[in-house]
Motif scaffolding. Structure first.
Motif, PDB file in Angstrom:
ATOM      1  N   PHE A 401       0.788  -1.231   0.000  1.00 36.14           N
ATOM      2  CA  PHE A 401       0.000   0.000   0.000  1.00 36.14           C
ATOM      3  C   PHE A 401       0.824   1.286   0.000  1.00 36.14           C
ATOM      4  CE2 PHE A 401      -2.786  -3.222   1.956  1.00 36.14           C
ATOM      5  CZ  PHE A 401      -3.851  -3.149   1.056  1.00 36.14           C
ATOM      6  N   HIS A 403       2.825   4.400  -1.328  1.00 34.62           N
ATOM      7  CA  HIS A 403       2.678   5.084  -2.614  1.00 34.62           C
ATOM      8  C   HIS A 403       4.017   5.230  -3.336  1.00 34.62           C
ATOM      9  CE1 HIS A 403      -1.548   6.042  -2.074  1.00 34.62           C
ATOM     10  NE2 HIS A 403      -1.286   6.420  -0.826  1.00 34.62           N
ATOM     11  N   ARG A 408       7.868   0.894  -1.104  1.00 33.05           N
ATOM     12  CA  ARG A 408       7.389  -0.483  -1.290  1.00 33.05           C
ATOM     13  C   ARG A 408       8.556  -1.468  -1.229  1.00 33.05           C
ATOM     14  NH1 ARG A 408       3.672  -0.345  -6.547  1.00 33.05           N
ATOM     15  NH2 ARG A 408       3.350  -2.517  -5.923  1.00 33.05           N
ATOM     16  N   ARG A 475      -2.034  -2.243  -8.165  1.00 31.23           N
ATOM     17  CA  ARG A 475      -1.338  -2.953  -7.093  1.00 31.23           C
ATOM     18  C   ARG A 475      -1.184  -4.397  -7.549  1.00 31.23           C
ATOM     19  NH1 ARG A 475       0.019   1.239  -5.667  1.00 31.23           N
ATOM     20  NH2 ARG A 475      -0.378   2.372  -3.721  1.00 31.23           N
TER      21      ARG A 475
END
Length: 516
Positions: A401, A403, A408, A475
């Motif tokens: 999740f 951004h 990530r 995603r």
């Protein structure tokens, strides 16, 4: 065997006395005495400082050998994972060269773990009847031979077949090492040792990324792709290291008459166990033998003993704990570079390989920090496992999740840090629970069951998730990651369930017990 002769010499020279008679009983009835009788012989009289020195001496011989063994057998999976993206810009990756579809790679990954699931238990039971170092050597040599053959692959069907064979050859590695360590170390000293050689898996995963970057520079030389060079050289090195383990790893510390192999396969492997010099002096060996009394209460077994292990309800909790964490770990091993690519699409294949390494460096650091505490606070292994698993979940959520692309990636680093102590804790807890209760077969069979059935988690993540369910474009691995969170929650619940079961009902330390 040298181990048998050495053990006899110790008893003859030092006349250890009645305190060791429980290790070598003369009748089957004496041999099957409850381990509680041995526990009653207090170990408070033993010199703990001298024991610490003895175990450090054993560490110098045993741990480096197991580390190299596990590094080489683990490297194959990591190498396979990075080979899928090596030299992808020139269409010379394993996927591009052999025209592999996502379906092909999914089946190949799943069948690799099926090989483990099917053969882990029988292979580890064989190890209880043969020279253990010869059997571990066999595993490493066959793994080297098979991975060397990856350089000759020419079709998708060949990849699928050889992945299954790779799993079959490597089956019994992890439970075999756990069983081997139990022969030399008491339960309260095992988590740290397992953690020490378990770091080999993290280093191999990290090194596979770094080494693959170098092999990509060799792409096209003498008509071989970079991944072909990598597998060929890796296979040769692994095979010859496997041979060296025949004299590098010592045989059982105490060779018992009742344990002498009677089967043809046992006699065959005994012949390949090279003569070895003893690690410990006679005085040190006598003290070590006394400290290991509980481990050597029941070393012979039959089908009824194996059945008692299979129906012990506690194995279910341990399998579920292992299922979640090993599934997550192997999912990241195989799909790690693919996940990084999804987060940062502009990265080159060499950059992907280099960024793969820090995940496992974080894993290694965590092992070195936390596994010693697992031994020190052994009554709280369930809590230590759960807290580590929560860290993995945090990493998965960040990876899903966040951004910013690099945030990530940081999520994967957090996952690596959380994964570190989990598997050593599970395997140590398994031996700690099943060894005193079921004897030698309990230690061997429980480790193999946890490792084998637990690898269904690896099948789930590599086949049904990261390769078979990509999620939406925004995603890419949203669905896969949320399933990972789900199975990790199951692992946490299982650890609390096992802890509750042990605290309420207790551990009945009887070698002939079959139910909680």
């Amino acid at each position: 065997m040298s181990g048998q002769k050495y053990s006899s010499d110790i008893d003859d020279k030092l006349q250890v006395g009645s305190s060791l008679q429980s290790i070598t009983p003369s009748t089957e009835e004496k041999y099957k005495q409850p381990s509680a009788l041995v526990v009653e012989q207090s170990t408070e009289e033993l010199d703990e400082k001298e024991l610490d020195r003895i175990y450090r001496k054993l560490d110098l011989r045993i741990i480096p050998a197991l580390w190299c063994l596990y590094f080489l057998t683990s490297y194959g999976s990591s190498a396979y994972g990075v080979s899928l993206t090596m030299n992808s810009e020139t269409h010379n990756s394993l996927i591009a060269r052999l025209h592999l579809s996502p379906h092909h790679t999914s089946i190949a990954s799943a069948l690799y773990y099926v090989g483990y699931i099917v053969f882990d238990v029988p292979f580890n039971l064989i190890m209880t009847r043969v020279a253990p170092q010869a059997w571990l050597s066999r595993i490493v040599m066959t793994v080297g031979l098979v991975y060397g053959c990856y350089a000759a692959l020419s079709s998708a069907d060949g990849v699928i077949a050889i992945r299954f064979i790779s799993g079959m050859c490597g089956a019994g590695t992890w439970p075999g090492m756990a069983y081997y360590v139990s022969l030399w170390y008491p339960p309260h000293r095992t988590a740290r040792r397992i953690g020490y050689y378990f770091t080999a898996a993290q280093v191999s995963a990290a090194v596979s990324g770094l080494i693959s970057a170098g092999f990509q520079k060799m792409d096209g030389q003498h008509g071989l792709a970079g991944f072909q060079w990598m597998f060929l050289i890796y296979g040769i090195i692994t095979f010859f290291v496997g041979i060296s383990l025949l004299w590098w790893l010592p045989d059982r510390p105490f060779k018992l008459e009742e344990q002498a192999p009677t089967s043809k396969i046992g006699i065959f492997f005994e012949k390949f166990a090279f003569a070895q010099s003893p690690i410990l002096t006679p005085e040190e060996s006598a003290l070590h033998k006394k400290d290991m009394q509980q481990r050597y209460v029941k070393v012979t077994w039959g089908l009824s003993d194996l059945w008692n292990v299979l129906i012990d309800v506690r194995i279910i909790f341990l399998v579920l704990m292992y299922f979640g964490v090993v599934g997550t770990g192997n999912g990241i091993v195989v799909a790690g570079t693919t996940i990084i690519k999804a987060a940062v699409p502009k990265l080159s294949s060499i950059s992907l390989s280099l960024l793969f390494a820090p995940i496992w460096i974080c894993d290694l650091i965590s092992i070195l920090i936390f596994t010693p505490f697992s031994d020190k606070f052994k009554n709280h292994r369930g809590l230590a496992f759960s807290l580590s698993t929560v860290v993995i979940i945090v990493g998965i959520i960040v990876n899903t999740f966040a951004h910013a692309p690099w945030a990530r990636y940081v999520g994967l680093l957090i996952c690596g840090f959380g994964l570190g102590p989990t598997v050593p804790i599970v395997m140590t807890w398994t031996a700690e629970i099943f060894g005193p209760r079921h004897g030698d077969v309990g230690t061997a069979a429980s480790a193999a069951l946890v490792s084998g059935l637990g690898n269904l988690g690896s099948v789930t993540t590599t086949y049904a998730l990261y390769k078979g369910w990509n999620g939406d474009a925004a995603r890419k691995f949203l669905g896969s990651n949320m399933v990972i969170v789900g199975i990790l929650v199951v692992s946490i619940i299982s650890s609390f369930g096992l802890e509750l079961l042990r605290r309420v009902l207790g551990d009945l330390k009887r070698s002939n017990a079959s139910t909680v």
